[in-house]
Write a protein that holds these residues in place. Structure first.
Motif, mmCIF file in Angstrom:
data_model
loop_
_atom_site.group_PDB
_atom_site.id
_atom_site.type_symbol
_atom_site.label_atom_id
_atom_site.label_comp_id
_atom_site.label_asym_id
_atom_site.label_seq_id
_atom_site.Cartn_x
_atom_site.Cartn_y
_atom_site.Cartn_z
ATOM 1 N N CYS A 1 0.830 -1.221 0.000
ATOM 2 C CA CYS A 1 0.000 0.000 0.000
ATOM 3 C C CYS A 1 0.859 1.263 0.000
ATOM 4 O O CYS A 1 0.608 2.186 -0.780
ATOM 5 C CB CYS A 1 -0.934 -0.002 1.200
ATOM 6 N N VAL A 2 1.852 1.312 0.871
ATOM 7 C CA VAL A 2 2.694 2.516 0.957
ATOM 8 C C VAL A 2 3.515 2.675 -0.325
ATOM 9 O O VAL A 2 3.574 3.768 -0.906
ATOM 10 C CB VAL A 2 3.607 2.474 2.206
ATOM 11 N N ALA A 3 4.135 1.600 -0.777
ATOM 12 C CA ALA A 3 4.947 1.670 -2.002
ATOM 13 C C ALA A 3 4.081 2.042 -3.203
ATOM 14 O O ALA A 3 4.492 2.843 -4.050
ATOM 15 C CB ALA A 3 5.665 0.350 -2.243
ATOM 16 N N SER A 4 2.887 1.492 -3.271
ATOM 17 C CA SER A 4 1.975 1.804 -4.373
ATOM 18 C C SER A 4 1.625 3.285 -4.391
ATOM 19 O O SER A 4 1.581 3.909 -5.461
ATOM 20 C CB SER A 4 0.703 0.955 -4.251
ATOM 21 N N ALA A 5 1.405 3.864 -3.217
ATOM 22 C CA ALA A 5 1.091 5.300 -3.145
ATOM 23 C C ALA A 5 2.252 6.139 -3.663
ATOM 24 O O ALA A 5 2.043 7.112 -4.407
ATOM 25 C CB ALA A 5 0.745 5.686 -1.709
ATOM 26 N N VAL A 6 3.471 5.772 -3.310
ATOM 27 C CA VAL A 6 4.648 6.520 -3.770
ATOM 28 C C VAL A 6 4.814 6.359 -5.279
ATOM 29 O O VAL A 6 4.964 7.343 -6.015
ATOM 30 C CB VAL A 6 5.925 6.065 -3.031
ATOM 31 N N VAL A 7 4.766 5.124 -5.739
ATOM 32 C CA VAL A 7 4.994 4.843 -7.159
ATOM 33 C C VAL A 7 3.929 5.513 -8.026
ATOM 34 O O VAL A 7 4.258 6.178 -9.011
ATOM 35 C CB VAL A 7 5.054 3.327 -7.416
ATOM 36 N N THR A 8 2.665 5.364 -7.665
ATOM 37 C CA THR A 8 1.616 5.943 -8.511
ATOM 38 C C THR A 8 1.687 7.468 -8.519
ATOM 39 O O THR A 8 1.421 8.088 -9.553
ATOM 40 C CB THR A 8 0.205 5.477 -8.081
ATOM 41 N N HIS A 9 2.079 8.057 -7.402
ATOM 42 C CA HIS A 9 2.220 9.521 -7.358
ATOM 43 C C HIS A 9 3.316 9.998 -8.311
ATOM 44 O O HIS A 9 3.117 10.948 -9.077
ATOM 45 C CB HIS A 9 2.523 9.987 -5.938
ATOM 46 N N PHE A 10 4.450 9.343 -8.271
ATOM 47 C CA PHE A 10 5.584 9.821 -9.067
ATOM 48 C C PHE A 10 5.574 9.314 -10.505
ATOM 49 O O PHE A 10 6.080 9.996 -11.395
ATOM 50 C CB PHE A 10 6.906 9.492 -8.374
ATOM 51 N N GLU A 11 5.008 8.154 -10.751
ATOM 52 C CA GLU A 11 4.972 7.627 -12.119
ATOM 53 C C GLU A 11 3.780 8.171 -12.900
ATOM 54 O O GLU A 11 3.891 8.428 -14.089
ATOM 55 C CB GLU A 11 4.916 6.090 -12.108
ATOM 56 N N GLY A 12 2.635 8.303 -12.225
ATOM 57 C CA GLY A 12 1.422 8.698 -12.927
ATOM 58 C C GLY A 12 0.936 7.572 -13.821
ATOM 59 O O GLY A 12 1.671 6.627 -14.107
ATOM 60 N N LEU A 13 -0.300 7.648 -14.241
ATOM 61 C CA LEU A 13 -0.888 6.622 -15.102
ATOM 62 C C LEU A 13 -0.904 7.111 -16.545
ATOM 63 O O LEU A 13 -1.462 8.168 -16.847
ATOM 64 C CB LEU A 13 -2.319 6.305 -14.649
ATOM 65 N N ARG A 14 -0.262 6.331 -17.393
ATOM 66 C CA ARG A 14 -0.287 6.617 -18.830
ATOM 67 C C ARG A 14 -0.630 5.317 -19.540
ATOM 68 O O ARG A 14 0.160 4.371 -19.524
ATOM 69 C CB ARG A 14 1.063 7.178 -19.289
#
Length: 154
Positions: free
Chosen positions: A16-29
């Protein structure tokens, strides 16, 4: 019995924590793009099976993210020989997701962490802000967040 539940809870919390960091910085494309160093990338920074011209649904992107984060968690758990807080583990998972297991494996960050120098290991995140020899503001911000997570409890 309780040990299995604790392991599962720790895994879920890390995810959950890692997913929040990754999705914030990577964004969805949902359509493939080339990252700053020319690697085909899709969804939340997925590179392993991305090919130019590919399009993925949000559900497919979430499945790729979950699978890639699980690989990163397993890599961290294999490489790190000291106990980790959920936050520190998540910081390392985000890092591995971004740069790969091999980079962590050969890093001063990992050596310091496994030697018990947690503060020194956390400081190492600041060095990983370059892609193709260019300092990227997005990596500066991401590493600051990872470092902050790493330092929780110090």
């Amino acid at each position: 019995m309780i040990s299995k539940r604790l392991v599962a809870a720790s895994f879920t919390a890390t995810l959950c924590v890692a997913s929040a960091v990754v999705t914030h910085f990577e964004g969805l494309r949902s359509k493939t793009y080339l990252d700053p160093v020319g690697i085909p990338t899709i969804c939340y920074g997925h590179t392993a099976t991305a090919v130019v011209g590919q399009v993925r649904s949000t559900g497919e992107c979430q499945a790729l993210l979950d699978a890639d984060l699980t690989v990163a968690i397993n890599a961290v758990d294999t490489l790190v020989k000291v106990p980790l807080t959920v936050e520190r583990r998540a910081a390392l998972v985000s890092f591995v997701y971004n740069v790969g297991q091999g980079k962590l494996a050969g890093s001063t960050l990992l050596r310091k962490l496994n030697d018990g120098d947690v503060a020194g290991a956390c400081e190492e995140f600041d060095r990983w802000v370059y892609a193709g020899g260019v300092k990227l503001n997005g990596l500066v911000a991401r590493r600051a967040e990872e470092r902050s997570l790493c330092e929780v409890g110090l």
